[in-house]
Scaffold this motif. Sequence first.
Motif, PDB file in Angstrom:
ATOM      1  N   ASP A 182       0.821  -1.218   0.000  1.00 39.94           N
ATOM      2  CA  ASP A 182       0.000   0.000   0.000  1.00 39.94           C
ATOM      3  C   ASP A 182       0.850   1.261   0.000  1.00 39.94           C
ATOM      4  OD1 ASP A 182      -2.333  -1.356  -0.087  1.00 39.94           O
ATOM      5  OD2 ASP A 182      -2.932  -0.984   1.985  1.00 39.94           O
ATOM      6  N   SER A 183       1.984   1.195   0.642  1.00 41.72           N
ATOM      7  CA  SER A 183       2.893   2.352   0.631  1.00 41.72           C
ATOM      8  C   SER A 183       4.287   1.854   0.968  1.00 41.72           C
ATOM      9  CB  SER A 183       2.452   3.423   1.624  1.00 41.72           C
ATOM     10  OG  SER A 183       2.534   2.924   2.943  1.00 41.72           O
ATOM     11  N   ALA A 184       5.283   2.623   0.548  1.00 41.86           N
ATOM     12  CA  ALA A 184       6.668   2.189   0.772  1.00 41.86           C
ATOM     13  C   ALA A 184       7.567   3.409   0.825  1.00 41.86           C
ATOM     14  CB  ALA A 184       7.117   1.267  -0.351  1.00 41.86           C
ATOM     15  N   ARG A 185       8.708   3.228   1.456  1.00 43.17           N
ATOM     16  CA  ARG A 185       9.728   4.283   1.471  1.00 43.17           C
ATOM     17  C   ARG A 185      10.620   4.127   0.253  1.00 43.17           C
ATOM     18  NH1 ARG A 185       8.058   8.400   4.383  1.00 43.17           N
ATOM     19  NH2 ARG A 185       7.080   7.658   6.292  1.00 43.17           N
ATOM     20  N   GLU A 186      11.368   5.170  -0.013  1.00 41.26           N
ATOM     21  CA  GLU A 186      12.317   5.154  -1.115  1.00 41.26           C
ATOM     22  C   GLU A 186      13.235   3.930  -0.970  1.00 41.26           C
ATOM     23  OE1 GLU A 186      14.090   8.971  -1.390  1.00 41.26           O
ATOM     24  OE2 GLU A 186      15.316   8.424  -3.122  1.00 41.26           O
ATOM     25  N   GLY A 234       9.532  12.033   7.248  1.00 38.33           N
ATOM     26  CA  GLY A 234       9.727  10.647   6.812  1.00 38.33           C
ATOM     27  C   GLY A 234      10.462  10.486   5.500  1.00 38.33           C
ATOM     28  N   SER A 278      10.789  10.479   1.423  1.00 39.03           N
ATOM     29  CA  SER A 278       9.864  10.203   0.319  1.00 39.03           C
ATOM     30  C   SER A 278       9.044   8.947   0.598  1.00 39.03           C
ATOM     31  CB  SER A 278      10.650  10.013  -0.983  1.00 39.03           C
ATOM     32  OG  SER A 278      11.187  11.246  -1.383  1.00 39.03           O
ATOM     33  N   LEU A 279       7.740   9.088   0.456  1.00 39.04           N
ATOM     34  CA  LEU A 279       6.823   7.961   0.618  1.00 39.04           C
ATOM     35  C   LEU A 279       6.242   7.642  -0.761  1.00 39.04           C
ATOM     36  CD1 LEU A 279       5.274   6.120   2.705  1.00 39.04           C
ATOM     37  CD2 LEU A 279       3.454   7.834   2.575  1.00 39.04           C
ATOM     38  N   ILE A 280       6.414   6.392  -1.187  1.00 38.72           N
ATOM     39  CA  ILE A 280       5.839   5.993  -2.487  1.00 38.72           C
ATOM     40  C   ILE A 280       4.368   5.664  -2.267  1.00 38.72           C
ATOM     41  CG2 ILE A 280       6.006   4.413  -4.441  1.00 38.72           C
ATOM     42  CD1 ILE A 280       8.872   3.751  -3.550  1.00 38.72           C
ATOM     43  N   ILE A 281       3.498   6.340  -2.998  1.00 40.98           N
ATOM     44  CA  ILE A 281       2.066   6.100  -2.813  1.00 40.98           C
ATOM     45  C   ILE A 281       1.470   5.283  -3.949  1.00 40.98           C
ATOM     46  CG2 ILE A 281       1.576   8.054  -1.320  1.00 40.98           C
ATOM     47  CD1 ILE A 281       0.663   9.558  -3.864  1.00 40.98           C
ATOM     48  N   GLN A 282       2.193   5.211  -5.048  1.00 40.90           N
ATOM     49  CA  GLN A 282       1.696   4.430  -6.181  1.00 40.90           C
ATOM     50  C   GLN A 282       2.826   4.196  -7.162  1.00 40.90           C
ATOM     51  OE1 GLN A 282      -1.226   6.375  -8.615  1.00 40.90           O
ATOM     52  NE2 GLN A 282      -1.771   4.498  -9.659  1.00 40.90           N
ATOM     53  N   THR A 283       2.732   3.090  -7.885  1.00 44.89           N
ATOM     54  CA  THR A 283       3.658   2.893  -9.000  1.00 44.89           C
ATOM     55  C   THR A 283       2.848   2.732 -10.279  1.00 44.89           C
ATOM     56  OG1 THR A 283       3.735   0.546  -8.422  1.00 44.89           O
ATOM     57  CG2 THR A 283       5.605   1.894  -7.721  1.00 44.89           C
ATOM     58  N   VAL A 300       3.507  -0.415  -5.899  1.00 43.17           N
ATOM     59  CA  VAL A 300       2.780   0.214  -4.799  1.00 43.17           C
ATOM     60  C   VAL A 300       1.346   0.445  -5.282  1.00 43.17           C
ATOM     61  CG1 VAL A 300       2.578   2.223  -3.290  1.00 43.17           C
ATOM     62  CG2 VAL A 300       4.831   1.285  -3.824  1.00 43.17           C
ATOM     63  N   GLY A 301       0.396  -0.026  -4.495  1.00 41.56           N
ATOM     64  CA  GLY A 301      -1.024   0.053  -4.843  1.00 41.56           C
ATOM     65  C   GLY A 301      -1.685  -1.203  -4.298  1.00 41.56           C
ATOM     66  N   ARG A 316       9.392   9.495 -10.044  1.00 44.09           N
ATOM     67  CA  ARG A 316      10.772   9.048 -10.209  1.00 44.09           C
ATOM     68  C   ARG A 316      10.770   7.661 -10.852  1.00 44.09           C
ATOM     69  NH1 ARG A 316      13.741   6.134  -6.700  1.00 44.09           N
ATOM     70  NH2 ARG A 316      12.090   6.323  -5.169  1.00 44.09           N
TER      71      ARG A 316
END
Lengths: 269, 153
Positions: free
Chosen positions: A168-172, B67, B69-74, A178-179, B97
Motif C-alpha cells: 500500500d505504501s513504501a519508502r524510497e 519521513g 519520500s513515501l511511495i504512494i503508487q507505481t 505500490v497500490g 521518479r
Amino acid sequence: MVTTPHLIQRFNKETRDTFTVELKPSNGAFHFKAGQFNMLYMYGIGEVPISISGDPFDKQKIIHTIRAYGAVTSRMANLKRGDMVGVRGPFGKHWPIENLAGRDILLVAGGIGVAPIRPILYYILANRNEYGKVTLLYGERTPGDLIYRGQIEQWRGRFDLDIDVTVDSAREGWLGHVGVVTTLIPRIQLDPRNTMAMLCGPEIMMHYTILELQKRGLQNDQIYISMERNMKCGIGFCGHCQLGPKFVCKDGPVFLFSEMKDLFRQREM
Amino acid sequence: MEKAEKILAEHPFFEGLDPELLKIIASRANDVRFEAGQMIYREGDEADQFLLVRDGKVAIEIFSDRGGSLIIQTVGPGDVLGWSWLFPPFKRRFDARAIEATTAFALDGKFLREKAEEDHRLGYELLKRFSRIVVERLQATRLQLMDIYGKHS
C-alpha cells in the motif's frame, strides 16, 4: 475432536506482528490438504482457528503462520521453542487443486491470506507439469509486513511461476509495485477461458478482486474464495460460523464463489 | 510522425480513438527515456505534459520533512502518468521518479489544452479517458486508506 498437546519445534518471527510456529505431530505424522485449518489452543487463554501454511507433502511438520490480531494470537506471539500448544484438526474443505490439472492457476492473497495460499504453491510445484501458467499476486500494507519474503524471492526466480508483490505504501528504495492488490489484475496475462482463481484475504479485498477478475472475463464458477468466520467447534455443530445455510468450518472455509455469491458480503449475515 | 500515431493507437489509453484526433495528439508526441533513479518531475513543477508509459516502472511519491519520500503508487507499461496539466494551476502535485529504466511517450499537455478548446470532440475524448483513470485511482486510493489487509477490514 479432542485437543492434543503438540510441541513447538521451531518458532520464527516473520514480521513485527506475524510469526510461524512449526509443531511436531503428536502421533508421528500429520495429513492435511491445502486450505484446511486447525484449532489451536493456547492453554489457559483460548482457542483460535488457524490455517495450515506448510507443505502438504511433509507429514513431519505442522506449520502455522499467525498474525497477532486478538487476545489469543497476541499471547501466542510470546511462545517459544519447547512450549506446547493444543491442536484439533485438520478441519474444513480444501482448495480443489488436484482437480484442476491442465488449468492456469491464479492465486491472489492479501495480508495474512498468503499463509493458506502457500500450501497450494507447494502442491503445484510438486506437480508442476500438470498445470499451465501459475501466477501469485500478493498484497501487503508495507514492505516490512511481507511474510515468507525469502521464499517468495526464491520462487520469483523460477521460470515457471509469475509472482507479483505490491504494498500500500513504501519508502524510497522499494523497487516493487505500490497500490492495492486489485491494481495488479489488469496488468497480468490471463486466459479467461482456462484460468481458475483462488483468493484469500479479508472479504473486502476478495470482493474488489472478484470485480476485477470479472472485468477480465472470469465467471463465478472459476473463482474460489476462502472465508473467515468465528469458528469454534470446527465440525458444523455449534453454529458460531454459520453464514445463512452454510457452516464456514464444515462447508468451507474454501467455497466456489458461485455457491456463495448470494451470501458474500450480505449485511446482517 | 506516422510511427508515433501507430504506437499511440496501440496504447490502451487511446484505444478506439478517432484517427483524426490521434493525428493531432501525435503531432506533439516525443519518445522519452529515464534511467533508474532519475526524477521525472517534482512537486510544484509546471505540468505541461503527460506520459504514456511503454516500459519500466515509475514511483509517484510524496515528500515529507519527517519521513522522507513515501511511495504512494507505481505505474508501469500501459499506464498514464500525470493529469495536472488538465486543471489549473497546472502544477505537479507529487514527485515522479523512475525506479526502473523507463520509456514513454511524452505528450504536450499545453498544446492539447488549446486544441481541446478549439475542438470539443478532442476535449471530450481526453476528459472521458482521463476521468476513467481518475476514478480508478480514486477507488484504489480509498482501498489503500481502508487498510484492507488490516485486522479491522
